[in-house]
Design an enzyme around this catalytic site. Structure first.
Site, PDB file in Angstrom:
ATOM      1  CG  HIS A 180      -2.081  -0.918   1.124  1.00 24.72           C
ATOM      2  ND1 HIS A 180      -1.940  -2.276   0.994  1.00 24.72           N
ATOM      3  CD2 HIS A 180      -3.420  -0.675   1.141  1.00 24.72           C
ATOM      4  CE1 HIS A 180      -3.127  -2.840   0.938  1.00 24.72           C
ATOM      5  NE2 HIS A 180      -4.056  -1.892   1.014  1.00 24.72           N
ATOM      6  CG  HIS A 221       2.020  -3.937   6.344  1.00 28.49           C
ATOM      7  ND1 HIS A 221       2.870  -4.842   5.767  1.00 28.49           N
ATOM      8  CD2 HIS A 221       1.062  -3.681   5.420  1.00 28.49           C
ATOM      9  CE1 HIS A 221       2.457  -5.130   4.542  1.00 28.49           C
ATOM     10  NE2 HIS A 221       1.353  -4.433   4.311  1.00 28.49           N
ATOM     11  CG  ASP A 225       6.045  -4.756   7.530  1.00 25.92           C
ATOM     12  OD1 ASP A 225       7.192  -5.215   7.646  1.00 25.92           O
ATOM     13  OD2 ASP A 225       5.029  -5.337   7.953  1.00 25.92           O
TER      14      ASP A 225
END
Length: 290
Positions: A180, A221, A225
């Site tokens: 994302h 996450h 990350d």
């Protein structure tokens, strides 16, 4: 008079869309291989993320500084990060097609997407290498111990591996680093360079920061990350910008040569205009070409 302008506006808009479509079609004909390669890379990235789900092994959620600092949103508010990401994703797509409608044109849609696909491909290649190197237990709710979606049964056919519609929302194992954030940062960096409104650029960076916090608060996450995505994607974009040729700036079309050749009709009208200036005594306005 207002009625006449109201009638002419749709015609001008349609004429503009047709002219822009013709120019973009010419660019697509010359760059379709890059666009196709970019789309294939997107599929291969999804295939790799689906493949790591077969290797994922649920376990205790790792200790994380972001989890300690940010309260957990919970399952009922898990949609917040996805909604904000969807707004960013579709807003960027609409912006890349704005030359078809608006008069102020700075980019060519095909060329900007060729560049975006290059950013995405290299970032996702690094991401695939990273999450296949070490598999971490997913912190998302459907990836934790006891969830039926945390582990995938061995595939019964190649079709199950190659077709993965549910993996977009229910993947596990593809953690370091956030996909994302790859898309978000690539879009924001691209708009930062080729957009025109400074206030919107600043707002876009604020949205990227808010999305980062929502991803962590949603436990989709780990903090690492998101942090790795921030510096990796920015470095990738910086590196590729040094290697790729600069895109033509359409807002400077009056002073820079056009990307597409002008028609004979346009050249003839320009020559007639210069000849008329010469007859009227305005010879200083003529470019001699020496």
């Amino acid at each position: 008079m207002p009625f006449y302008l109201a009638r002419e506006a749709p015609k001008k808009l349609w004429r503009k869309i047709c002219n822009e479509s013709s120019a973009e079609a010419s660019l697509l004909a010359g760059n379709w291989k890059f666009v196709l390669a970019g789309l294939i890379c997107q599929y291969l990235h999804g295939l790799a993320a689906h493949g790591i789900h077969y290797l994922h092994r649920p376990g205790p959620v790792l200790q994380d500084a972001g989890f300690f600092l940010l309260p957990e949103l919970g399952r009922d508010k898990n949609y917040l990060s996805e909604t904000l990401f969807a707004v960013v994703f579709f807003s960027f797509i609409l912006w890349t097609f704005h030359p078809f409608v608006f008069q102020s044109k700075k980019i060519y849609t095909v060329l900007i997407w060729c560049r975006v696909f290059a950013y995405l491909a290299l970032s996702q290649f690094l991401r695939v290498i990273t999450f296949y190197s070490t598999q971490l237990p997913g912190p998302n709710y459907h990836c934790r111990e006891g969830s039926e979606l945390a582990r995938l049964p061995p595939p019964k056919s190649a079709f199950e591996v190659l077709y993965f519609p549910r993996a977009v929302m229910y993947g596990c194992g593809d953690l370091i680093f956030s996909s994302h954030m790859i898309f978000t940062l690539v879009f924001v960096r691209t708009f930062q360079k080729y957009g025109t409104r400074r206030c919107i650029k600043q707002f876009a960076w604020l949205i990227a920061l808010i999305l980062s916090l929502l991803i962590i608060a949603s436990r989709k996450h780990y903090t690492v990350d998101v942090v790795v995505a921030w510096y990796t994607v920015n470095l990738v974009v910086f590196f590729l910008d040094q290697k790729l040729p600069e895109l033509p700036d359409r807002s400077l079309s009056s002073t820079s040569p056009p990307l597409l050749p002008t028609s004979t009709k346009d050249r003839d009208s320009k020559h007639k205009e210069e000849l008329e200036k010469f007859r009227n005594g305005n010879s200083s306005d003529i470019t001699t070409g020496v």
